[in-house]
Design a protein around this motif. Structure first.
Motif, mmCIF file in Angstrom:
data_model
loop_
_atom_site.group_PDB
_atom_site.id
_atom_site.type_symbol
_atom_site.label_atom_id
_atom_site.label_comp_id
_atom_site.label_asym_id
_atom_site.label_seq_id
_atom_site.Cartn_x
_atom_site.Cartn_y
_atom_site.Cartn_z
ATOM 1 N N ARG A 24 0.796 -1.228 0.000
ATOM 2 C CA ARG A 24 0.000 0.000 0.000
ATOM 3 C C ARG A 24 0.836 1.290 0.000
ATOM 4 O O ARG A 24 0.463 2.267 -0.669
ATOM 5 C CB ARG A 24 -0.946 -0.027 1.198
ATOM 6 C CG ARG A 24 -1.896 1.158 1.281
ATOM 7 C CD ARG A 24 -2.836 1.198 0.107
ATOM 8 N NE ARG A 24 -3.657 2.411 0.131
ATOM 9 C CZ ARG A 24 -4.460 2.788 -0.851
ATOM 10 N NH1 ARG A 24 -4.568 2.049 -1.942
ATOM 11 N NH2 ARG A 24 -5.176 3.888 -0.742
ATOM 12 N N ARG A 27 1.398 3.466 -3.162
ATOM 13 C CA ARG A 27 0.322 4.219 -3.829
ATOM 14 C C ARG A 27 0.542 5.713 -3.619
ATOM 15 O O ARG A 27 -0.240 6.422 -2.986
ATOM 16 C CB ARG A 27 -1.028 3.798 -3.285
ATOM 17 C CG ARG A 27 -2.209 4.133 -4.230
ATOM 18 C CD ARG A 27 -2.196 3.238 -5.422
ATOM 19 N NE ARG A 27 -3.307 3.546 -6.340
ATOM 20 C CZ ARG A 27 -3.505 2.958 -7.496
ATOM 21 N NH1 ARG A 27 -2.678 2.009 -7.911
ATOM 22 N NH2 ARG A 27 -4.512 3.288 -8.264
ATOM 23 N N TRP A 83 -2.591 -1.650 -10.664
ATOM 24 C CA TRP A 83 -2.817 -1.975 -9.265
ATOM 25 C C TRP A 83 -1.590 -1.796 -8.379
ATOM 26 O O TRP A 83 -1.569 -2.275 -7.242
ATOM 27 C CB TRP A 83 -3.311 -3.422 -9.142
ATOM 28 C CG TRP A 83 -4.756 -3.578 -9.501
ATOM 29 C CD1 TRP A 83 -5.543 -2.687 -10.151
ATOM 30 C CD2 TRP A 83 -5.587 -4.718 -9.229
ATOM 31 N NE1 TRP A 83 -6.809 -3.197 -10.310
ATOM 32 C CE2 TRP A 83 -6.866 -4.431 -9.765
ATOM 33 C CE3 TRP A 83 -5.367 -5.948 -8.618
ATOM 34 C CZ2 TRP A 83 -7.924 -5.338 -9.675
ATOM 35 C CZ3 TRP A 83 -6.418 -6.856 -8.534
ATOM 36 C CH2 TRP A 83 -7.681 -6.546 -9.053
ATOM 37 N N LEU A 86 -2.164 -0.791 -4.705
ATOM 38 C CA LEU A 86 -3.608 -0.694 -4.473
ATOM 39 C C LEU A 86 -4.018 -1.311 -3.141
ATOM 40 O O LEU A 86 -4.868 -0.782 -2.428
ATOM 41 C CB LEU A 86 -4.359 -1.375 -5.621
ATOM 42 C CG LEU A 86 -5.875 -1.204 -5.643
ATOM 43 C CD1 LEU A 86 -6.244 0.260 -5.818
ATOM 44 C CD2 LEU A 86 -6.498 -2.049 -6.751
ATOM 45 N N ALA A 92 -8.132 0.424 0.327
ATOM 46 C CA ALA A 92 -8.224 1.340 -0.808
ATOM 47 C C ALA A 92 -9.361 2.339 -0.612
ATOM 48 O O ALA A 92 -10.299 2.120 0.159
ATOM 49 C CB ALA A 92 -8.435 0.546 -2.097
ATOM 50 N N GLU A 96 -10.596 4.197 -5.886
ATOM 51 C CA GLU A 96 -9.676 3.113 -6.225
ATOM 52 C C GLU A 96 -10.421 1.786 -6.350
ATOM 53 O O GLU A 96 -10.125 0.979 -7.240
ATOM 54 C CB GLU A 96 -8.573 3.002 -5.170
ATOM 55 C CG GLU A 96 -7.557 4.138 -5.224
ATOM 56 C CD GLU A 96 -6.590 4.112 -4.057
ATOM 57 O OE1 GLU A 96 -5.510 4.729 -4.166
ATOM 58 O OE2 GLU A 96 -6.915 3.483 -3.019
ATOM 59 N N ASN A 97 -11.407 1.576 -5.487
ATOM 60 C CA ASN A 97 -12.171 0.335 -5.572
ATOM 61 C C ASN A 97 -13.090 0.327 -6.798
ATOM 62 O O ASN A 97 -13.341 -0.740 -7.371
ATOM 63 C CB ASN A 97 -12.982 0.113 -4.295
ATOM 64 C CG ASN A 97 -12.138 -0.491 -3.178
ATOM 65 O OD1 ASN A 97 -11.193 -1.245 -3.444
ATOM 66 N ND2 ASN A 97 -12.455 -0.168 -1.944
ATOM 67 N N ARG A 100 -10.815 -0.827 -9.298
ATOM 68 C CA ARG A 100 -10.520 -2.238 -9.053
ATOM 69 C C ARG A 100 -11.553 -3.129 -9.742
ATOM 70 O O ARG A 100 -11.208 -4.087 -10.439
ATOM 71 C CB ARG A 100 -10.525 -2.517 -7.548
ATOM 72 C CG ARG A 100 -10.203 -3.967 -7.179
ATOM 73 C CD ARG A 100 -10.606 -4.278 -5.734
ATOM 74 N NE ARG A 100 -10.009 -3.363 -4.794
ATOM 75 C CZ ARG A 100 -8.788 -3.528 -4.264
ATOM 76 N NH1 ARG A 100 -8.075 -4.587 -4.581
ATOM 77 N NH2 ARG A 100 -8.324 -2.649 -3.400
#
Length: 281
Positions: A24, A27, A83, A86, A92, A96-97, A100
């Motif tokens: 993570r 990001r 990703w 991510l 997230a 971002e989701n 996804r």
């Protein structure tokens, strides 16, 4: 030598992409985009060198192999590109989701179409029964993945605009979990069928075919033992990444072995003599 290097490089960059997707702290704006572009470009170049270029030839057999291989590696090429950093859904942000689940939709479409093309290629090799079983199963899994991704995208959109998940979505949690469970189970079964077909056609070694089949069926068994409900990662007694039942139910995990198929198919497409690939080629 270049093709052999590309073959092993694709496996290596695939693992690297999965690891970087889980970290993570990566990001960071300007960092994850550059890393993603580098990974995607490296995978694309290696795939082209290995055998994707056969899609431009006039021979139908290599073109089918190349197209199937390209489609089956596409999910993790997208993962490598988009990703980086991510992390899991609960870490997230809502935008971002949203991304996804759009990417997961593209992944599912690529896998289904890739298996359909692979069935056609295996039919040319007089291998009919097992690809037909895999084809029927993956055609059931595909719409379920699309339905799950659409519902999950809706949840992310609701969180983005309202901050809370509407009660209508919460009431559907059990159904959403069941949809993902069935999609994953059907994909594992289809993968096992195609593994046997690839071994029977001598496109992969018999030992490799059995290994792919066993891994797929073990993953299916773990999923069945876990049950249709996706566990809450915060309620697990151990970290989620140590829980096999949770891992095999992650939406992108059933696409791992198809990715490996894709690399093998690209290698075969790039062989100029059309001879059966050996496990050490």
């Amino acid at each position: 030598m270049n093709r052999r290097f590309s073959y092993w490089f694709l496996f290596a960059i695939f693992i690297v992409a999965i690891v970087l997707a889980a970290i993570r702290p990566l990001r960071v704006s300007g960092v994850y985009q550059v890393v993603g572009i580098i990974q995607f470009a490296a995978m694309a170049f290696a795939a082209w060198t290995l055998g994707a270029r056969a899609i431009t030839t006039g021979d139908r057999g290599p073109r089918l192999l190349a197209l199937s291989g390209i489609l089956l590696i596409t999910p993790f090429a997208l993962l490598a590109l988009l990703w980086v950093g991510l992390g899991p859904p609960w870490q997230a942000t809502a935008p971002e989701n949203q991304m996804r689940y759009l990417v997961l939709t593209a992944m599912a479409i690529a896998i289904v179409v890739g298996f359909v093309v692979l069935r056609e290629a295996l039919g040319n090799a007089d291998e009919q029964f097992r690809p037909s079983v895999g084809f029927a199963t993956i055609m059931l899994a595909g719409p379920l993945y699309l339905l799950f991704d659409a519902l999950a995208f809706g949840v992310s959109t609701a969180r983005l605009h309202g901050g809370e998940v509407p009660s209508a979505f919460r009431d559907l949690n059990t159904a959403i979990d069941m949809i993902l469970f069935l999609a994953g189970a059907l994909t594992y079964f289809a993968t096992a069928a195609f593994a046997l077909a690839l071994g029977q056609a001598r496109w992969i070694g018999r030992g490799a075919a059995r290994a792919f089949m066993i891994v797929s069926l073990v993953a299916l068994l773990l999923l069945v033992i876990r049950g249709s409900a996706l566990p809450d990662p915060h309620a697990l007694s151990t970290p989620w990444y140590t829980n096999p039942g949770f891992i095999v139910g992650i939406p992108a995990v059933p696409f791992i072995i198809p990715f490996l198929f894709g690399v093998v198919l690209l290698r075969r497409a790039g062989k100029s003599d059309g001879a059966p690939a050996s496990p050490t080629d």
